[in-house]
Design an enzyme around this catalytic site. Sequence first.
Site, mmCIF file in Angstrom:
data_model
loop_
_atom_site.group_PDB
_atom_site.id
_atom_site.type_symbol
_atom_site.label_atom_id
_atom_site.label_comp_id
_atom_site.label_asym_id
_atom_site.label_seq_id
_atom_site.Cartn_x
_atom_site.Cartn_y
_atom_site.Cartn_z
ATOM 1 N N TYR A 53 0.831 -1.203 0.000
ATOM 2 C CA TYR A 53 0.000 0.000 0.000
ATOM 3 C C TYR A 53 0.872 1.263 0.000
ATOM 4 O O TYR A 53 1.894 1.329 0.683
ATOM 5 C CB TYR A 53 -0.939 0.025 1.200
ATOM 6 C CG TYR A 53 -2.071 -0.987 1.141
ATOM 7 C CD1 TYR A 53 -2.295 -1.750 -0.002
ATOM 8 C CD2 TYR A 53 -2.914 -1.173 2.228
ATOM 9 C CE1 TYR A 53 -3.333 -2.676 -0.044
ATOM 10 C CE2 TYR A 53 -3.954 -2.093 2.193
ATOM 11 C CZ TYR A 53 -4.157 -2.851 1.058
ATOM 12 O OH TYR A 53 -5.179 -3.761 1.017
ATOM 13 N N SER A 215 -13.930 -4.150 0.002
ATOM 14 C CA SER A 215 -14.841 -3.449 -0.917
ATOM 15 C C SER A 215 -16.303 -3.710 -0.561
ATOM 16 O O SER A 215 -17.089 -4.139 -1.400
ATOM 17 C CB SER A 215 -14.576 -3.843 -2.373
ATOM 18 O OG SER A 215 -15.198 -2.934 -3.264
ATOM 19 N N LEU A 217 -18.723 -1.778 -0.219
ATOM 20 C CA LEU A 217 -19.660 -0.964 -1.006
ATOM 21 C C LEU A 217 -19.429 -1.151 -2.498
ATOM 22 O O LEU A 217 -19.978 -0.408 -3.319
ATOM 23 C CB LEU A 217 -19.519 0.525 -0.643
ATOM 24 C CG LEU A 217 -19.691 0.891 0.831
ATOM 25 C CD1 LEU A 217 -19.697 2.410 0.998
ATOM 26 C CD2 LEU A 217 -20.969 0.291 1.394
ATOM 27 N N GLY A 219 -16.867 -0.609 -4.497
ATOM 28 C CA GLY A 219 -16.304 0.551 -5.175
ATOM 29 C C GLY A 219 -17.224 1.751 -5.217
ATOM 30 O O GLY A 219 -17.112 2.591 -6.115
ATOM 31 N N GLY A 220 -18.146 1.838 -4.266
ATOM 32 C CA GLY A 220 -19.086 2.955 -4.214
ATOM 33 C C GLY A 220 -20.437 2.662 -4.817
ATOM 34 O O GLY A 220 -21.381 3.445 -4.670
ATOM 35 N N LEU A 222 -22.717 0.685 -3.932
ATOM 36 C CA LEU A 222 -23.766 0.507 -2.925
ATOM 37 C C LEU A 222 -23.836 1.676 -1.944
ATOM 38 O O LEU A 222 -24.501 1.585 -0.921
ATOM 39 C CB LEU A 222 -23.518 -0.794 -2.157
ATOM 40 C CG LEU A 222 -23.481 -2.062 -3.016
ATOM 41 C CD1 LEU A 222 -23.022 -3.257 -2.196
ATOM 42 C CD2 LEU A 222 -24.836 -2.336 -3.648
ATOM 43 N N GLY A 223 -23.172 2.761 -2.275
ATOM 44 C CA GLY A 223 -23.118 3.899 -1.365
ATOM 45 C C GLY A 223 -23.984 5.073 -1.773
ATOM 46 O O GLY A 223 -23.696 6.215 -1.399
ATOM 47 N N GLY A 224 -25.039 4.806 -2.553
ATOM 48 C CA GLY A 224 -25.907 5.892 -3.004
ATOM 49 C C GLY A 224 -25.378 6.596 -4.237
ATOM 50 O O GLY A 224 -25.566 7.797 -4.408
#
Length: 329
Positions: A53, A215, A217, A219-220, A222-224
């Site tokens: 990382y 992950s 969500l 990659g986003g 499921l985050g709206g």
Amino acid sequence: MKYTQLGRTGLKVSRLVLGTMNFGPQTDEATSHEIMDSALGAGVNFFDTANVYGWGENKGRTEEIIGSWFAKGGDRRDKVVLATKVYGNMAADGDPWPNHDRLSALNIRRAVDASLKRLQTDYIDLYQFHHIDRRTPVEEIWQAIDVLVKQGKILYAGSSNFPGWKIAQANEAARRVGSYGLVSEQCLYNLAERRAEMEVLPAAQEYGLGVIPWSPLHGGLLGGVLKKENEGSRRASGRSADALANTAVRDKVQAYEDLLDKHGLEPGEAALAWLLTRPAVTGPIVGPRTQEQLDSALRAVELELGEEVLTALDEIFPGPGPSPEAFAW
């Protein structure tokens, strides 16, 4: 904060895992320290990272940021269950020298010492194999791990991105050589990506591994994401953008957001809360870039999803079913 045992171990960990992949590439050191302080203050005691990382020329930078945070004292290291990973090539970019990657005994020995130096600690609680190694005999891997355990450099070993059969192979080999074996599996698992339910989760349950979804969500997705698009606050990117290019997926995400809006629930928090209802799941990895994102994740731990919502979520994002019934009779 709620806590649970990590798989079959006696180790007690928070039901949220603080992911640190953004520390360095997207979040500067000072903000990263603030997020870690806030997470620890809220009771999150399980921190996850990896030697690679920081990425590219900055591989190892994330571990260094965590190390400088530990160096501030205040029992920070003592309170944290620290997990990192080994597999990726740590040689300088453009100079992929042999034996600086994968899971040979030589690279494991070299990698753990380098991680300990960057993390400014003398032991790692959970040392995870970031990927399967098709070239190294599993007995060699356990021999290397057992040496590290005896030296006090690591306490437990875990896997990441392992298929179910590889979890079984690794733990059966550990049993033969008298090693403790894998205690956790970190895998891609969320409402929109449920293939792990076929064999990875059953294997984890059978062998007493805690499952740590990454992950959560997707990659986003499921985050709206659609609501944010409509409001102009953020556009989908990466995995979520690729998925939304498929009309059928976009329709599912719209149905998902409509369902949660009807029940007054935030999509990202509901997606995390759903994972916490799944068998074998220890806790999802959340990778906040800001304090606001961390606060949202913390609320998910206290969120109870009713049967009506859980049933509707299964209808929108049905799982594959258990193996072998998912592909046979």
